[in-house]
Design a protein around this motif. Structure first.
Motif, mmCIF file in Angstrom:
data_model
loop_
_atom_site.group_PDB
_atom_site.id
_atom_site.type_symbol
_atom_site.label_atom_id
_atom_site.label_comp_id
_atom_site.label_asym_id
_atom_site.label_seq_id
_atom_site.Cartn_x
_atom_site.Cartn_y
_atom_site.Cartn_z
ATOM 1 N N ALA A 32 0.829 -1.210 0.000
ATOM 2 C CA ALA A 32 0.000 0.000 0.000
ATOM 3 C C ALA A 32 0.859 1.254 0.000
ATOM 4 O O ALA A 32 0.511 2.258 -0.645
ATOM 5 C CB ALA A 32 -0.922 -0.002 1.216
ATOM 6 N N ALA A 33 1.996 1.215 0.709
ATOM 7 C CA ALA A 33 2.890 2.384 0.724
ATOM 8 C C ALA A 33 3.487 2.632 -0.649
ATOM 9 O O ALA A 33 3.712 3.789 -1.037
ATOM 10 C CB ALA A 33 3.991 2.182 1.760
ATOM 11 N N GLN A 34 3.753 1.572 -1.398
ATOM 12 C CA GLN A 34 4.287 1.749 -2.751
ATOM 13 C C GLN A 34 3.294 2.486 -3.641
ATOM 14 O O GLN A 34 3.690 3.229 -4.541
ATOM 15 C CB GLN A 34 4.633 0.394 -3.354
ATOM 16 C CG GLN A 34 5.858 -0.264 -2.730
ATOM 17 C CD GLN A 34 6.150 -1.617 -3.338
ATOM 18 O OE1 GLN A 34 5.328 -2.197 -4.040
ATOM 19 N NE2 GLN A 34 7.345 -2.143 -3.071
ATOM 20 N N GLU A 35 1.993 2.314 -3.390
ATOM 21 C CA GLU A 35 0.988 3.006 -4.187
ATOM 22 C C GLU A 35 0.995 4.509 -3.945
ATOM 23 O O GLU A 35 0.534 5.269 -4.802
ATOM 24 C CB GLU A 35 -0.398 2.436 -3.879
ATOM 25 C CG GLU A 35 -0.560 0.971 -4.291
ATOM 26 C CD GLU A 35 -1.944 0.447 -3.983
ATOM 27 O OE1 GLU A 35 -2.763 1.220 -3.447
ATOM 28 O OE2 GLU A 35 -2.210 -0.737 -4.272
ATOM 29 N N VAL A 36 1.485 4.944 -2.785
ATOM 30 C CA VAL A 36 1.597 6.383 -2.517
ATOM 31 C C VAL A 36 3.016 6.882 -2.752
ATOM 32 O O VAL A 36 3.360 8.000 -2.377
ATOM 33 C CB VAL A 36 1.139 6.729 -1.086
ATOM 34 C CG1 VAL A 36 -0.314 6.392 -0.894
ATOM 35 C CG2 VAL A 36 2.002 6.014 -0.041
ATOM 36 N N GLY A 37 3.855 6.038 -3.386
ATOM 37 C CA GLY A 37 5.183 6.477 -3.800
ATOM 38 C C GLY A 37 6.279 6.286 -2.784
ATOM 39 O O GLY A 37 7.289 6.991 -2.832
ATOM 40 N N VAL A 38 6.122 5.338 -1.850
ATOM 41 C CA VAL A 38 7.131 5.134 -0.810
ATOM 42 C C VAL A 38 7.542 3.667 -0.797
ATOM 43 O O VAL A 38 6.681 2.773 -0.740
ATOM 44 C CB VAL A 38 6.604 5.529 0.584
ATOM 45 C CG1 VAL A 38 7.654 5.246 1.655
ATOM 46 C CG2 VAL A 38 6.226 6.994 0.604
#
Length: 416
Positions: free
Chosen positions: A297-303
């Motif tokens: 989920a964090a990858q979806e916000v660019g992290v």
């Protein structure tokens, strides 16, 4: 939540305008960059025609001494060729044009030495004359406006002085040489004016389009916020109010349990308003799986999130609805850290709760913090997406903003 909605609105507004490689902002179809590219192409094409004509004339010229003609041709035509290539491919246009704009006046200064002792007629323009306005327009491509004005006037004047000196300043040579200078200044002025006008128009169009997109985005965001408020109001009326009425009227343990279930469902629906996320299955999930979900989920916000683990038992599981609520709440905390703290000092830890079988997720950042009490009532990123979401599954959430950063702690413990 509203920040995400704002990004979606801007993306929708951005998508209503054409996109090209020359418009980095993606909002304009007639931009200053496109005008500059068109100007460079036009100068390159015109320079090819004049350059070929001048080169053929120079190869057949007998007015210059042979050694001087070779040196002058190298000084003039090598920078000219570089400028033409730069204009056509769109690379290093300013540099190559500036080199030619400087090389041409230097060649003019050497012209009297090259033609010394060679008879010629004032009405027969030399090959270097054909490139006079190429030099002035090269200055338009390369130099700031003050130098453009200087080149537009002074290069033709220099040519006139050099050319007249070739005839020992004879009075009968003044008229034809003077006409050449006047024509060159007029043509150079026209080219300079057209370039300035086109650039100004393109800039105005870009500004108008940017203002239009900003106005559209503001209106769309206001409309989306209004629809969101209406939806939340309907949800509050239909679900939360019904739960409160049921709780007020509950007398038996069964009625009280039903009121609690209604309240939990209302809180979950309120927390998931922006995602339309349902309860889903309640099969137990492991803490390791929760961490993997949080990282995705964090990858979806660019992290690219690296979660630190401090667990006494990696086999601990939590109910599925609890896991989803904790992951969604932690993701919201990470998104807030990305948006408001630029991911500064972002760190996520997962450890055991206060009781056996519990879990605690901590999200920290090193931003400037904020005033929790000053958050507007219609901003649901903390109230609904964190507090209400965790409370709906029987957990606790604590948000602690300070001047040195913000800490979000999410805790859940199994019922005893």
């Amino acid at each position: 939540m509203q920040s995400e909605a704002g990004r979606r609105v801007l993306a929708d507004a951005h998508g209503t305008f054409p996109h090209t490689a020359d418009t980095i902002a993606g909002m304009a179809t007639f931009t200053r960059a496109r005008v500059e590219r068109f100007t460079a192409l036009a100068v390159g094409a015109g320079s090819i025609a004049l350059g070929v004509h001048s080169l053929l004339t120079a190869l057949g010229s007998t007015a210059e001494q042979p050694e001087w003609r070779t040196a002058l041709m190298v000084l003039v035509f090598v920078p000219l060729a570089a400028m033409i290539i730069g204009c056509l491919v769109g690379r290093q246009v300013r540099l190559t044009a500036g080199v030619f704009a400087v090389a041409y006046p230097l060649a003019l200064l050497a012209w009297p030495l090259a033609v010394a002792g060679t008879p010629t007629s004032p009405s027969d323009g030399p090959w270097i004359w054909l490139l006079l306005n190429v030099a002035t327009v090269a200055a338009v491509l390369s130099f700031p406006l003050p130098l453009q004005l200087v080149w537009t006037v002074m290069v033709p004047v220099e040519y006139g002085i050099v050319r007249w000196a070739q005839f020992d300043f004879a009075p009968d040579a003044a008229a034809p040489v003077g006409l050449d200078v006047i024509y060159a200044i007029i043509l150079g002025s026209v080219l300079l004016t057209l370039d300035r006008v086109y650039r100004a128009v393109a800039t105005d169009v870009d500004e108008a389009r940017a203002e239009a997109v900003a106005s559209y985005a503001a209106a769309a965001a206001a409309d989306a916020a209004e629809h969101e408020r209406i939806a939340v109001a309907a949800l509050m009326h239909d679900s939360v109010l019904a739960a409160l009425i049921a709780a007020e009227r509950a007398e038996t343990p069964r009625e009280q349990a039903l009121a609690v279930a209604m309240a939990r469902e209302a809180l979950t629906r309120l927390a998931n308003t922006e995602q339309d996320a349902g309860e889903g299955p309640d099969a137990p999930v492991s803490v390791n799986e929760l961490i993997e979900r949080l990282q995705r989920a964090a990858q979806e916000v660019g992290v690219d999130l690296l979660v630190q683990r401090s667990l006494a038992d990696d086999a601990v599981t939590v109910p599925g609805r609890v896991g989803r609520a904790l992951v969604l709440a932690a993701t919201q905390a990470v998104a807030n850290a990305v948006e408001h703290a630029a991911s500064a000092g972002l760190a996520v830890t997962v450890d055991d709760g206060a009781e056996s079988g519990g879990i605690r997720i901590t999200v920290r950042d090193a931003g400037t913090g904020f005033d929790l009490g000053a958050v507007p009532d219609d901003r649901l990123g903390i109230r609904a997406s964190i507090y209400a979401r965790v409370a709906a599954v029987g957990g606790r959430a604590r948000v602690s903003p300070t001047g040195e950063g913000t800490s979000v702690v999410l805790e859940w413990e199994p019922a005893s």
